[in-house]
Design an enzyme around this catalytic site. Structure first.
Site, PDB file in Angstrom:
ATOM      1  N   SER A 227      -0.593  -6.591   4.411  1.00 36.66           N
ATOM      2  CA  SER A 227      -0.628  -7.725   3.486  1.00 36.66           C
ATOM      3  C   SER A 227       0.655  -7.780   2.672  1.00 36.66           C
ATOM      4  O   SER A 227       1.252  -6.749   2.361  1.00 36.66           O
ATOM      5  CB  SER A 227      -1.863  -7.656   2.596  1.00 36.66           C
ATOM      6  OG  SER A 227      -1.785  -6.549   1.736  1.00 36.66           O
ATOM      7  N   GLY A 229       1.151 -10.076  -0.244  1.00 36.55           N
ATOM      8  CA  GLY A 229       0.932 -10.955  -1.390  1.00 36.55           C
ATOM      9  C   GLY A 229       0.923 -12.417  -0.968  1.00 36.55           C
ATOM     10  O   GLY A 229       0.315 -12.781   0.047  1.00 36.55           O
ATOM     11  N   ALA A 230       1.619 -13.263  -1.742  1.00 37.95           N
ATOM     12  CA  ALA A 230       1.619 -14.711  -1.491  1.00 37.95           C
ATOM     13  C   ALA A 230       2.227 -15.080  -0.136  1.00 37.95           C
ATOM     14  O   ALA A 230       2.026 -16.194   0.360  1.00 37.95           O
ATOM     15  CB  ALA A 230       2.377 -15.416  -2.607  1.00 37.95           C
ATOM     16  N   ASP A 259      -8.849  -5.891  -1.647  1.00 37.61           N
ATOM     17  CA  ASP A 259     -10.186  -5.391  -1.295  1.00 37.61           C
ATOM     18  C   ASP A 259     -10.956  -6.455  -0.517  1.00 37.61           C
ATOM     19  O   ASP A 259     -11.700  -6.144   0.421  1.00 37.61           O
ATOM     20  CB  ASP A 259     -10.981  -5.024  -2.554  1.00 37.61           C
ATOM     21  CG  ASP A 259     -10.208  -4.090  -3.468  1.00 37.61           C
ATOM     22  OD1 ASP A 259      -9.292  -3.413  -2.980  1.00 37.61           O
ATOM     23  OD2 ASP A 259     -10.510  -4.059  -4.671  1.00 37.61           O
TER      24      ASP A 259
HETATM   25  N1  LIG Z   1      -0.311 -15.299  -4.981  1.00 33.99           N
HETATM   26  C1  LIG Z   1      -0.965 -15.404  -3.823  1.00 33.99           C
HETATM   27  N2  LIG Z   1      -1.110 -16.598  -3.216  1.00 33.99           N
HETATM   28  C2  LIG Z   1      -1.765 -16.734  -2.052  1.00 33.99           C
HETATM   29  N3  LIG Z   1      -2.328 -15.694  -1.412  1.00 33.99           N
HETATM   30  C3  LIG Z   1      -2.220 -14.482  -1.944  1.00 33.99           C
HETATM   31  C4  LIG Z   1      -1.548 -14.253  -3.176  1.00 33.99           C
HETATM   32  N4  LIG Z   1      -1.615 -12.931  -3.481  1.00 33.99           N
HETATM   33  C5  LIG Z   1      -2.321 -12.368  -2.470  1.00 33.99           C
HETATM   34  N5  LIG Z   1      -2.687 -13.293  -1.564  1.00 33.99           N
HETATM   35  C6  LIG Z   1      -3.504 -13.077  -0.347  1.00 33.99           C
HETATM   36  O1  LIG Z   1      -4.207 -11.851  -0.513  1.00 33.99           O
HETATM   37  C7  LIG Z   1      -3.833 -10.931   0.524  1.00 33.99           C
HETATM   38  C8  LIG Z   1      -3.821  -9.528  -0.031  1.00 33.99           C
HETATM   39  O2  LIG Z   1      -2.947  -9.492  -1.134  1.00 33.99           O
HETATM   40  P1  LIG Z   1      -1.928  -8.291  -1.431  1.00 33.99           P
HETATM   41  O3  LIG Z   1      -0.946  -8.166  -0.331  1.00 33.99           O
HETATM   42  O4  LIG Z   1      -1.405  -8.534  -2.809  1.00 33.99           O
HETATM   43  O5  LIG Z   1      -2.916  -7.038  -1.373  1.00 33.99           O
HETATM   44  P2  LIG Z   1      -2.823  -5.630  -2.103  1.00 33.99           P
HETATM   45  O6  LIG Z   1      -1.423  -5.355  -2.546  1.00 33.99           O
HETATM   46  O7  LIG Z   1      -3.465  -4.657  -1.213  1.00 33.99           O
HETATM   47  O8  LIG Z   1      -3.754  -5.901  -3.376  1.00 33.99           O
HETATM   48  P3  LIG Z   1      -4.673  -4.916  -4.198  1.00 33.99           P
HETATM   49  O9  LIG Z   1      -3.911  -4.690  -5.466  1.00 33.99           O
HETATM   50  O10 LIG Z   1      -5.931  -5.708  -4.407  1.00 33.99           O
HETATM   51  O11 LIG Z   1      -4.874  -3.664  -3.415  1.00 33.99           O
HETATM   52  C9  LIG Z   1      -2.492 -11.427   1.041  1.00 33.99           C
HETATM   53  O12 LIG Z   1      -2.294 -11.064   2.391  1.00 33.99           O
HETATM   54  C10 LIG Z   1      -2.633 -12.948   0.887  1.00 33.99           C
HETATM   55  O13 LIG Z   1      -3.331 -13.504   1.970  1.00 33.99           O
END
Ligand SMILES: Nc1ncnc2c1ncn2[C@@H]1O[C@H](COP(=O)(O)OP(=O)(O)OP(=O)(O)O)[C@@H](O)[C@H]1O
Ligand SMILES: [Mg+2]
Length: 328
Positions: A227, A229-230, A259
């Site tokens: 993943s 983020g955005a 999660d």
């Molecule tokens: N600002 C955003 N806009 C659109 N989609 C988002 C955004 N932030 C996260 N996502 C979606 O959520 C998914 C997971 O987010 P992220 O990569 O931040 O996970 P993470 O770092 O494991 O988060 P966590 O802190 O919950 O463990 C991303 O692949 C995306 O699809």
């Protein structure tokens, strides 16, 4: 315990998530809290609630401090999650999130967790034996390890699960991640920073991410979801790789976005969905969490609608081994 759980999650380092809103937050002065909320949290707890929300029979195991267990017990009851957590001496830690809408900042104060002993891991394994006797298909290991827990704790639990034909989804980072990956879970969902740390590679473009993921596929990890983020997520199986791009969405809180994706991946796996359908659905779980304050998902129809807004692009041809084909 009642019913027949099909998915078990392990939450070794649960937390009480306290979110406070402070407009114009500043250090070295008195700050006024305008809103406050408290949620039972921790990745294993969140994944359990999200899967129960999608109709799965879920049992949560792990450790909770006896002194403040009521918040968790009430949460599991409301979420329809079977509570098989062990109670240990002390209080489950609190993580404070200071949200400042004026400066658009979020400041986290994460407390140390309960101090644990080797005996606690043995007790968790025993508890899982009891849960597994009722039949489970998936084990979800999510979150950090509390102080005192060996870094091989997740690796041990993966070996235990594999010995019983239980499939495993893993979402962790730092010291326990490497040994756990070597134990061969079925699904992992590192964010890009966690994958960089695991592989000690800069992973500057999609090709580098896919190559790193394919090496993990080769170790038996059939779904590597990275993943970003955005930017979305790159999901890689031995057969295909896709980029799942979320639409622009208003973000109510980022709590539980990762999660939710783990829950979405497990949900998709239980349905046997192909990658082209699993990727948008898992992303929609994350989008659902982003639209809610605290670790919550909207109703399932909304998640399904969000999935239709996710762009899915195939990133490369399915892995082929032309030389093998030629010699056959
Ligand atoms: N600002 C955003 N806009 C659109 N989609 C988002 C955004 N932030 C996260 N996502 C979606 O959520 C998914 C997971 O987010 P992220 O990569 O931040 O996970 P993470 O770092 O494991 O988060 P966590 O802190 O919950 O463990 C991303 O692949 C995306 O699809
Ligand atoms: Mg994460």
């Amino acid at each position: 315990m009642s019913g027949k759980p099909r998915i078990a999650t392990v939450s070794l380092n649960s937390a009480v998530d306290q979110t406070v809103t402070v407009r114009g937050f500043a250090v070295d002065t008195v700050n006024r809290v305008s809103e406050a909320r408290v949620d039972a949290g921790g990745k294993g707890v969140n994944v359990a609630s999200f899967l129960a929300h999608f109709g799965h029979e879920v049992v949560v195991t792990g450790l909770l401090g006896r002194d403040n267990e009521a918040l968790f017990a009430q949460h599991f009851e409301a979420a329809g999650v079977v509570d098989a957590c062990l109670r240990v001496a002390g209080a489950t830690r609190t993580n404070v999130k200071i949200v400042d809408p004026d400066n658009n900042t979020v400041t986290d104060l994460n407390f140390p967790g309960i101090r644990t002993a080797d005996a606690d891991l043995a007790a968790i394994r025993e508890r899982l034996e009891v849960v597994a006797a009722g039949g489970i298909d998936w084990l979800v290991l999510a979150g950090s390890l509390p102080e005192g827990m060996p870094v091989t704790a997740y690796a041990d639990l993966i070996a235990w699960a594999k010995g019983r034909g239980i499939r495993v989804a893993l979402d962790t980072s730092g010291a326990p991640f490497g040994p756990a990956v070597l134990a061969g879970p079925d699904i992992i969902k590192p964010n890009i920073a966690e994958l960089r740390e695991l592989t000690s590679q800069p992973l500057e473009d999609h090709d580098a991410v896919i190559a790193a993921a394919r090496r993990l596929n080769a170790r038996g990890i059939s779904m590597v979801a990275v993943s970003m983020g955005a930017e979305g997520a790159i999901l890689v199986t031995p057969e295909a790789a896709v980029l799942a791009r979320p639409p622009r969405v208003p973000v109510a809180s980022t709590v539980g976005a990762g999660d939710a994706m783990v829950a979405g991946l497990v949900h998709a796996a239980t349905l046997g969905l192909p990658l082209a359908e699993a990727a948008p659905l898992a992303t929609a779980f994350s989008l659902g969490a982003l639209g809610e304050i605290g670790p919550r998902l909207p109703e399932t129809a909304k998640i399904e609608a969000l999935a239709r807004q996710v762009g899915v692009t195939e990133l490369c041809e399915p892995a082929k081994s032309p030389r093998t084909e030629e010699t056959q």
